[in-house]
Design an enzyme around this catalytic site. Sequence first.
Site, mmCIF file in Angstrom:
data_model
loop_
_atom_site.group_PDB
_atom_site.id
_atom_site.type_symbol
_atom_site.label_atom_id
_atom_site.label_comp_id
_atom_site.label_asym_id
_atom_site.label_seq_id
_atom_site.Cartn_x
_atom_site.Cartn_y
_atom_site.Cartn_z
ATOM 1 N N ARG A 1 0.801 -1.237 0.000
ATOM 2 C CA ARG A 1 0.000 0.000 0.000
ATOM 3 C C ARG A 1 0.829 1.281 0.000
ATOM 4 O O ARG A 1 0.405 2.266 -0.617
ATOM 5 C CB ARG A 1 -1.059 -0.020 1.100
ATOM 6 C CG ARG A 1 -0.585 -0.039 2.490
ATOM 7 C CD ARG A 1 -1.363 -1.009 3.347
ATOM 8 N NE ARG A 1 -0.800 -2.339 3.205
ATOM 9 C CZ ARG A 1 -1.486 -3.421 2.908
ATOM 10 N NH1 ARG A 1 -2.775 -3.346 2.762
ATOM 11 N NH2 ARG A 1 -0.884 -4.591 2.776
ATOM 12 N N THR A 2 1.973 1.294 0.656
ATOM 13 C CA THR A 2 2.767 2.529 0.633
ATOM 14 C C THR A 2 3.239 2.791 -0.794
ATOM 15 O O THR A 2 3.143 3.913 -1.306
ATOM 16 C CB THR A 2 3.976 2.417 1.588
ATOM 17 O OG1 THR A 2 3.496 1.997 2.866
ATOM 18 C CG2 THR A 2 4.695 3.738 1.725
ATOM 19 N N LYS B 1 25.884 -5.437 -8.920
ATOM 20 C CA LYS B 1 27.289 -5.453 -9.385
ATOM 21 C C LYS B 1 28.208 -4.906 -8.305
ATOM 22 O O LYS B 1 29.389 -4.720 -8.513
ATOM 23 C CB LYS B 1 27.429 -4.591 -10.637
ATOM 24 C CG LYS B 1 26.547 -4.995 -11.789
ATOM 25 C CD LYS B 1 26.627 -3.934 -12.892
ATOM 26 C CE LYS B 1 25.355 -3.872 -13.702
ATOM 27 N NZ LYS B 1 25.250 -2.626 -14.431
ATOM 28 N N ARG C 1 11.701 3.182 0.602
ATOM 29 C CA ARG C 1 11.458 2.212 1.680
ATOM 30 C C ARG C 1 12.712 1.348 1.769
ATOM 31 O O ARG C 1 13.148 0.776 0.774
ATOM 32 C CB ARG C 1 10.251 1.340 1.406
ATOM 33 C CG ARG C 1 10.263 0.182 2.410
ATOM 34 C CD ARG C 1 8.986 -0.482 2.638
ATOM 35 N NE ARG C 1 7.967 0.376 3.185
ATOM 36 C CZ ARG C 1 6.787 -0.108 3.559
ATOM 37 N NH1 ARG C 1 6.526 -1.389 3.466
ATOM 38 N NH2 ARG C 1 5.862 0.700 4.035
ATOM 39 N N HIS D 1 7.872 5.362 10.263
ATOM 40 C CA HIS D 1 7.057 5.357 9.041
ATOM 41 C C HIS D 1 6.230 6.654 9.104
ATOM 42 O O HIS D 1 5.028 6.626 9.363
ATOM 43 C CB HIS D 1 6.164 4.107 9.052
ATOM 44 C CG HIS D 1 5.582 3.741 7.724
ATOM 45 N ND1 HIS D 1 5.611 4.569 6.623
ATOM 46 C CD2 HIS D 1 4.945 2.611 7.320
ATOM 47 C CE1 HIS D 1 5.014 3.970 5.609
ATOM 48 N NE2 HIS D 1 4.602 2.774 6.007
HETATM 49 N N1 CP Z 1 1.097 0.060 6.030
HETATM 50 C C1 CP Z 1 2.105 -0.237 5.188
HETATM 51 O O1 CP Z 1 3.194 0.363 5.252
HETATM 52 O O2 CP Z 1 1.823 -1.206 4.275
HETATM 53 P P1 CP Z 1 2.818 -1.770 3.172
HETATM 54 O O3 CP Z 1 3.944 -2.454 3.904
HETATM 55 O O4 CP Z 1 1.991 -2.729 2.343
HETATM 56 O O5 CP Z 1 3.332 -0.611 2.370
#
Ligand code: CP
Length: 360
Positions: A92-93, A121, A142, A175
């Site tokens: 979702r993020t 590499k 991420r 987050h």
């Molecule tokens: N809530 C959340 O960060 O979901 P994802 O890990 O699917 O991005």
Amino acid sequence: MDDQKEVTVQNYKGWEDFYNIEKSDKLDFFMRDGRMIDILFAQQFDRSFLDSMCRLATQIRRMALTKVGARKLSSLLSHKRAMLYFVQPSTRTFISFLNACHILGLKISEIRGTTTSSEVKGESQEDTIRTFASYVDLIIIRHPEAGFAEKTAWILNQNKLPVAVINGGSGPDQHPTQALLDIYTLEQSFRNIGGLDGKKIAMVGDLKRGRTVRSLSYLMRNYKDITLYFVSPEIFQMKDDIKSFLKKHRIEFHETDDFAGVMPHVDAIYMTRIQKEYSEAPAQESDIYPNFHFTKEHLAVIQSHCIVLHPLPRRYEIEVEVDKDPRAVYWKQERNGMWMRTALISYIFGVADKIAVEFK
Ligand code: CP
């Protein structure tokens, strides 16, 4: 292939010292022209910013409903480009940021694993992100390593590269954009009962390794008379850094493993998954703690206005039969991520006023 990878380790002098500076003492480093350009940790957000982001997210949501509004939104940043660098799994993020970029007209590039970049590499991760900066105006990251998004912003700012960085989840650390959408969901859900101020919130599950509850806890400093209940098995209790922060800011909190006892008294229940991916011995670690699950029977126990949230993905923490109840807001919360992330990108690139003017 990953096993044979030789990683190039580069020494960035000054980074460790910078990383160890108190977050509140380095906010200016991530600002330009009076605006935050890099969004890295929840301590960057104050109440006025949070309120303005919630307002903007709602305006964007309304504007996107019509063809005319959607067209206006998509013209705002059609001259900008974004990189989605997601080297830790995400559904979702990733998708909500991707769609947030689409809504505003940004062009997108993506890498979703180190095995498909030149890191295979042996290129260092720092050279990798410097490479992105040659092509795009915004990097959304991420990464499994705490602090890597901050290091990215630090390197780019040191080199005077005008590229914004957003932390889309940094290991078990933070987050911040999830915390923004959580605040938006809480404020929206409580809009007829005085908003988030004065509310009691239970955070349940793996509080030790769940980055969403850590970022959300930091944001509680911005609201009046909040009481937090940290509900977890003993091995997954909230870490001391968050508890020290709450004490410093005089935010009331309680720790317990008695979920059933807390449930009837709170205004919101924030469920989380056991974060087994951070376990040193995953095979030996259970991810089923039934005393920390929310079931359909619990719907009769919680208050009529009490909402149930979850950052998702879920495993066994919430029974699917709960989904039908209007107090289960986690699917709405997920969708709010797209509107909030669109609001955030608008803010970073200074086009929020062009959206607000449509509502004058
Ligand atoms: N809530 C959340 O960060 O979901 P994802 O890990 O699917 O991005």
